[in-house]
Design a protein around this motif. Structure first.
Motif, short mmCIF file in Angstrom:
data_model
loop_
_atom_site.label_atom_id
_atom_site.label_comp_id
_atom_site.label_asym_id
_atom_site.label_seq_id
_atom_site.Cartn_x
_atom_site.Cartn_y
_atom_site.Cartn_z
N UNK A 1 53.81 55.18 17.50
CA UNK A 1 53.19 54.46 18.62
C UNK A 1 52.52 53.16 18.16
N UNK A 2 52.17 53.10 16.88
CA UNK A 2 51.55 51.88 16.34
C UNK A 2 52.50 50.69 16.46
N UNK A 3 53.79 50.97 16.29
CA UNK A 3 54.79 49.90 16.41
C UNK A 3 54.72 49.25 17.78
N UNK A 4 54.62 50.05 18.82
CA UNK A 4 54.60 49.52 20.18
C UNK A 4 53.26 48.83 20.48
N UNK A 5 52.18 49.34 19.90
CA UNK A 5 50.88 48.69 20.08
C UNK A 5 50.90 47.29 19.47
N UNK B 1 56.34 43.96 10.66
CA UNK B 1 57.49 43.75 11.55
C UNK B 1 57.28 42.57 12.50
N UNK B 2 56.03 42.18 12.73
CA UNK B 2 55.75 41.09 13.67
C UNK B 2 55.07 39.92 12.98
N UNK B 3 55.49 39.68 11.73
CA UNK B 3 54.93 38.57 10.97
C UNK B 3 55.74 37.30 11.22
N UNK B 4 55.61 36.75 12.44
CA UNK B 4 56.37 35.54 12.75
C UNK B 4 55.56 34.46 13.42
N UNK B 5 54.26 34.67 13.54
CA UNK B 5 53.42 33.72 14.28
C UNK B 5 53.31 32.36 13.61
N UNK B 6 53.58 32.29 12.32
CA UNK B 6 53.51 31.01 11.62
C UNK B 6 54.49 30.00 12.19
N UNK B 7 55.60 30.47 12.75
CA UNK B 7 56.66 29.59 13.22
C UNK B 7 56.72 29.54 14.75
N UNK B 8 56.00 30.41 15.44
CA UNK B 8 56.05 30.42 16.90
C UNK B 8 55.67 29.07 17.51
N UNK C 1 61.49 38.55 25.59
CA UNK C 1 62.84 38.99 25.26
C UNK C 1 62.99 39.21 23.75
N UNK C 2 62.47 38.28 22.95
CA UNK C 2 62.58 38.39 21.50
C UNK C 2 61.86 39.63 20.98
N UNK C 3 60.63 39.84 21.42
CA UNK C 3 59.86 41.00 20.97
C UNK C 3 60.50 42.30 21.47
N UNK C 4 61.04 42.30 22.68
CA UNK C 4 61.67 43.51 23.21
C UNK C 4 62.91 43.87 22.39
N UNK C 5 63.74 42.89 22.07
CA UNK C 5 64.94 43.14 21.27
C UNK C 5 64.58 43.68 19.89
N UNK D 1 63.81 48.00 15.84
CA UNK D 1 62.89 48.66 14.91
C UNK D 1 62.75 50.14 15.24
N UNK D 2 62.48 50.44 16.51
CA UNK D 2 62.27 51.83 16.91
C UNK D 2 63.54 52.66 16.73
N UNK D 3 64.69 52.07 17.07
CA UNK D 3 65.96 52.79 16.91
C UNK D 3 66.23 53.16 15.47
#
Length: 544
Positions: free
Chosen positions: A191-195, A353-360, A379-383, A388-390
């Protein structure tokens, strides 16, 4: 674990009419559209009054380097000491970004000239980059645009291109470790992944409001300076560069582990020393990536690194193929609902898994229709979260407690799809390593008073060798990733965006926004403390 604006002459159009009040309450700027900018308001030296461009702060090269790191660029292959640059403007209609023409060929051919040039040709530059003031071009186009000719918009990415860039940015090597993270935290820990997905999506939108709060803000360090002055810019820049450096260390460990799984008996005797398979392949990987770091124009690597989206999807297909078609079986009886002792390690892995804010911010400023930015993030985060979850669920069910830090190491070697997955994992980092280390290298080059290609060559070589040394010293892929995710990613993706937003737009923040930011900062700080402590403790235990 890749956006570059194209030609210098292009139009800037606002897509929305929303307004946002300046923190001082004396100016209105667009929130949902582009920042207003009138090229006629430049100072005599060509600098922006709003950005204080006449005295830019370190790092000045951030925008340029992160544009390459976060986007698809056109093909152009030049070595560090012999750049081949075009003097005419060009564009690419099929990529999100086209290459910049930065220097006069006569100037760039000299090895004594610095890598970062200064220029003030206001007739050719109609949009200044507040974090890239030293990179203004010194060339004169042989073909002048007529005054009645429309400026090309090829430097602006479409919705689809922005989504591809976002997915390529977010869905990197963290995909390999999500089953291991599920093992460390248990099924409940998933659940931490979705949070993190939800809060990271929100903080990504906060960065957009920070960029639109004042004219001239283009990058993450710009936001830090707008919020906390030069100290804010410096701190955020250092954290971002350390995160990129650590990612390069992960690439070396990744190459070593996967090549060792392919050739476990490989070894080499060298001047009386016996090099084991992991050490040998770490050194070989470093030797192979070193020439790519010397490239003067890395746009070709930016183009190739876009294949990261394809590789991510391919890895997911291979994992599911082995589990469902080759039917190796499941070990659900060894899985756990909750593993409290190593849950902080899982927190760091999911955070990475969500270390992309430097380029956003670069993705946002490169978009043709900036009002679509929230939808692009969604859309990007959902994909990425779906992938990741799969992988986490399937990998943990297949291998249970025996899952390793990278699920490719668990795939049976006798299956063809296993070999495809491992080789795809091995090849992909070779296109990304140089792009990842390049922003740090360029920032260090700025600190040298007399910059030249010789100094650049030495800096980049030393950086690559240092990542090898760190990788050999701490060769624990999962634990190093957890440490990066716990400490650095929590700062970059959760804490800094909220802190900068509250500081920049103070007085205009609603009670809901303030409360939500406070909750996110608390989540980030708690995760950083417990995750960093546990990861360091586990690394020390492994070393001892």
């Amino acid at each position: 674990m890749e956006n570059q604006n194209s030609d210098y002459i292009f139009s800037v159009e606002s897509d929305n009419e929303g307004e946002f009040k300046d923190v001082d309450g004396d100016a209105n700027v667009n929130v949902n559209g582009d920042n207003d900018f009138n090229p006629d308001e430049d100072d005599e030296d060509g600098s922006r009054k709003d950005c204080d461009a006449s005295n830019p702060s370190w790092p000045q090269s951030y925008r340029k380097s992160m544009d390459l790191f976060g986007s698809v660029a056109s093909r152009s292959l030049n070595l560090l000491g012999s750049p081949r640059l075009s003097s005419s403007s060009s564009s690419s209609s099929n990529s999100s970004v086209s290459p910049k023409k930065r220097h006069n060929p006569k100037i760039s051919s000299s090895l004594e000239k610095p890598l970062l040039q200064n220029g003030t040709d206001k007739q050719q530059i109609q949009e200044h980059h507040s974090s890239d003031h030293s990179l203004q071009p010194q060339w004169t186009s042989n073909k002048k645009l007529s005054q009645n000719q429309k400026s090309p918009k090829s430097g602006k990415s479409s919705f689809g291109q922005a989504v591809i860039n976002g997915v390529n940015l977010l869905c990197g090597v963290g995909l390999l470790s999500t089953p291991y993270a599920a093992n460390q935290g248990g099924w409940v820990g998933l659940s931490i992944l979705f949070i993190f997905c939800i809060v990271s999506l929100y903080t990504g939108i906060l960065l957009r409001y920070c960029l639109d709060s004042k004219p001239g803000l283009k990058t993450y360090p710009d936001i830090g300076e707008a919020a906390f002055g030069k100290a804010g810019r410096l701190v955020i820049s250092i954290v971002l560069y350390v995160e990129l450096y650590a990612a390069c260390v992960e690439y070396i460990i990744l190459e070593s582990d996967n090549l060792t799984s392919l050739f476990p008996k490989a070894h080499l005797s060298f001047v009386g020393y016996q090099l084991s398979s992991p050490v040998l392949f770490a050194i070989m990987a470093t030797i192979f990536v070193l020439p790519t770091v010397w490239l003067r124009d890395m746009s070709v690597l930016s183009y190739l690194s876009a294949g990261g989206v394809f590789v991510s999807v391919l890895l997911v297909i291979c994992l599911y193929w082995v589990g469902l078609v080759d039917n190796i079986g499941f070990q659900t009886e060894t899985t756990k609902m909750l593993n409290l002792s190593t849950l902080p390690v899982a927190i760091g892995l999911y955070g990475y898994c969500y270390a992309g804010h430097a380029v956003l911010p670069n993705i946002y400023t490169s978009m043709e229709k900036r009002s679509q930015y929230p939808l692009v993030l969604l859309v990007s985060f959902a994909i990425c979260t779906f992938l990741y979850a799969g992988v986490a669920i399937m990998g943990y069910m297949m291998f249970g407690e025996s899952i390793q830090s990278q699920f490719t190491l668990n795939l049976p070697s006798n299956f063809l799809v296993s070999k495809i997955a491992v080789w795809a994992t091995v090849i992909n980092p070779f296109t990304k390593y140089a792009l990842t280390i390049n922003p740090l290298a360029m920032s260090l080059e700025e600190l040298i008073p007399m910059r030249s290609y010789v100094y650049s060559f030495l800096i980049r070589t030393v950086l690559v060798i240092s990542t090898l040394i760190v990788a050999l010293t701490v060769p624990f892929f999962g634990l190093v990733m957890s440490l990066i995710g716990s400490l650095l990613t929590m700062l970059v993706s959760l804490i800094f965006p909220c802190a900068c937003f509250l500081r920049i737009v103070r007085g205009n923040v609603t009670r809901f926004q303030g409360s939500l930011c406070a909750i996110i900062v608390t989540i980030g700080m708690v995760s950083a403390v417990f995750g960093t402590y546990t990861s360091l403790f586990e690394i020390i235990q492994q070393l001892l």
